[in-house]
Design an enzyme around this catalytic site. Structure first.
Site: not given
Length: 568
Positions: A475-476
């Protein structure tokens, strides 16, 4: 691409990236037949059965054909491990290779955005766009949408009894059950929802492009690598692409819209000459516009899993052999039913790590099987696992170009667990999860613990386990944040600060990462971003949101009713 020389080279809008955001932006802009849109994607078709079948999610995520294959630098607080950072390189982008989990995040996450300078991105302003994109099959309330293009469903609706046992264990431990964690109350245990449409992955390609690509004013260019954005002084004028080994230029009358993702967008900006002066100079890139925040403020979620043997032969482990996988695939191909139609994450929880935390910062995904990250068998026999992560990190990293050549991956460093706050969050994850999984509701199923071992007890032991075992939740976000301060990259209208005719619309603009998976908020951002371009933003919606009245003094809503077991 055949016929490329005959194609128009001038468009009103050029959208870079046909992923979770770009597919939506291009689709919404092309609804106006009076404007022309070019959508450029480096990857190819998403028609693969492994993309379309939900239970095959581990295959495209680990396939270089569909994944950019980014890796971090050695992470100094994770025993110098290099962490995988898969990003989609295919129509639908990461929505075509992700876990299909549909989580909006907490309402307070968006109010937090506004407090960081993202004016107009509070919860009441975002809620209309969550509703706009949703076709929710499980929930019908003032918080959910029922007419949107993205199907939200319940998979097989928790047929396996282990899902219900996990929810009941949470209730035993003193937490409440929630009917819809995306609605009034995120906090609690309940059913998890997914982006699956009648048994098929509901990526943004499936939900938006399938119909939009038929429009004459939308041109979709696949297998085209955008090498740089072109500028005339401080005005974005178009792009340069590499197609079949040759460079081609395309021009935009109105705007270039960057939707290349959490890693791709800051990297492409830097390669195009926009970013921190020192970073560009070191990489040998000619400076077009100094913008110190490009590539900074990088964030991500981490997670690990608790694994247990299962006393009863009801887990997914019996379905992981080649013969059973073939039967599952055949049933899915013929009828879109059975275990092939689900991502298997059908129950979940969101809790607060401690008293004094206002809204949930820990997330659980429950899986009625014990498997490795690549989808293999974790051990012989039956088992189950629960994934857990502390989702409001304070550690920050960066994305930095190392060359003017876009093909050279940037240096990526997340600085996971740099802060004591983040390390304490994962200690809380271990201690709270042990308590939950030891409740009476799990007694009929819970066998020997596999990991973490019961010998992992004190803070030093927990920290060592986490450093070695934790993985990215993929989940960057945050490396081109919305804001008004000197490190902001885009303003609240998503326009790149100091430049004209250039916007960024993807998860790189999130000021802080929400408590949940990021595909839903990215789609919401794209819907609202498209309306900002059109100049027709939906009115905000006032809706009550649950916050524990005693959040400052208690970690959960009531006392545990179950006797805590310590023998596993």
């Amino acid at each position: 691409m055949m016929g490329l020389k005959k194609k128009n080279r001038l468009y009103d809008y050029i959208v870079i990236g046909a992923g979770s955001a770009g597919a939506i932006v291009a689709s919404r802009l092309s609804e106006n037949s009076n404007c022309t849109v070019l959508l450029v994607e480096c990857g190819g078709s998403d028609r693969s059965v492994f993309i379309r079948m939900p239970s095959a999610l581990g295959i495209p995520m680990n396939h270089k054909r569909y994944n950019w294959g980014f890796q971090s630098l050695p992470e100094p607080y994770l025993n110098n491990r290099r962490m995988n950072c898969p990003r989609g390189k295919v129509l639908g982008g990461t929505s075509s290779i992700n876990g299909m989990v549909y989580v909006r995040g907490h309402a307070q996450d968006y109010d937090e955005w506004e407090s960081h300078g993202a004016i107009g991105w509070n919860y009441e302003s975002c809620l209309p766009y969550f509703k706009k994109l949703e076709n929710h099959e499980c929930v019908d309330s003032e918080y959910s949408g029922r007419k949107g293009p993205v199907t939200v469903s319940g998979g097989n609706n928790m047929r396996n009894p282990l899902y219900r046992a996990f929810i009941d264990a949470g209730v035993n431990a003193g937490y409440r059950e929630t009917e819809d964690y995306n609605g009034y109350k995120q906090e609690g245990f309940g059913q998890k929802f997914m982006n699956v449409d009648r048994g098929v992955r509901a990526s943004t390609s499936h939900a938006y492009l399938k119909n939009a690509r038929k429009r004459k004013n939308l041109t979709l260019l696949k297998h085209a690598l955008v090498k740089k954005i072109t500028f005339s002084e401080k005005v974005a004028t178009g792009i340069q692409c590499e197609i079949s080994g040759s460079t081609h230029g395309f021009s935009a009358r109105r705007e270039v819209i960057l939707c290349a993702g959490a890693i791709g967008s800051p990297h492409l900006l830097q390669v195009s000459g926009v970013g921190p002066k020192a970073v560009l100079q070191k990489a040998g890139i000619k400076l077009v516009h100094s913008l110190p925040g490009v590539g900074e403020n990088l964030q991500d979620h981490l997670e690990f899993n608790f694994q247990y043997r299962c006393k009863q032969p009801i887990s997914l482990n019996s379905e992981l052999g080649l013969f059973n996988k073939a039967l599952i695939g055949l049933r899915w191909l013929l009828f879109k039913k059975g275990l092939g139609r689900t991502n298997h994450f059908e129950s979940c929880a969101f809790i607060r790590s401690r008293a004094g935390v206002k809204w949930p910062d820990i997330q659980y995904h429950f899986l009625p099987g014990a498997i490795t990250y690549d989808g293999g068998v974790a051990f012989k026999g039956h088992g189950f696992q629960v994934h857990v992560g502390h989702n409001k990190p304070t550690s920050r990293g960066h994305v930095r170009a190392i060359s003017a050549d876009i093909k050279q991956h940037p240096n990526i460093l997340f600085n996971y667990l740099e802060t004591e706050y983040d390390r304490q969050g994962f200690r809380d994850c271990v201690n709270l999860t042990r308590e939950i999984m030891s409740q009476p509701a799990m007694d009929a199923y819970r066998g020997e613990v596999i990991q973490p071992s019961n010998a992992v007890r004190n803070n030093e032991q927990i920290d060592a386990f986490i450093r070695e075992s934790v993985d990215s939740a993929y989940h960057p976000a945050g490396a081109c944040k919305i804001g008004v301060d000197v490190m902001a990259v885009v303003d609240p209208d998503l326009k790149v600060r100091g430049l004209n005719n250039l916007r960024i619309i993807d998860s790189s603009v999130f000021p802080t990462v929400p408590n949940g998976n990021l595909n839903a908020p990215t789609m919401m951002l794209a819907e609202r971003g498209a309306d900002l371009i059109k100049g027709q933003v939906e009115p905000s919606i006032r809706a009550a949101v649950y916050i524990d009245e005693q959040w400052q003094t208690r970690q959960r809503e009531c006392h545990a009713v179950g006797q805590v077991s310590t023998d596993t």
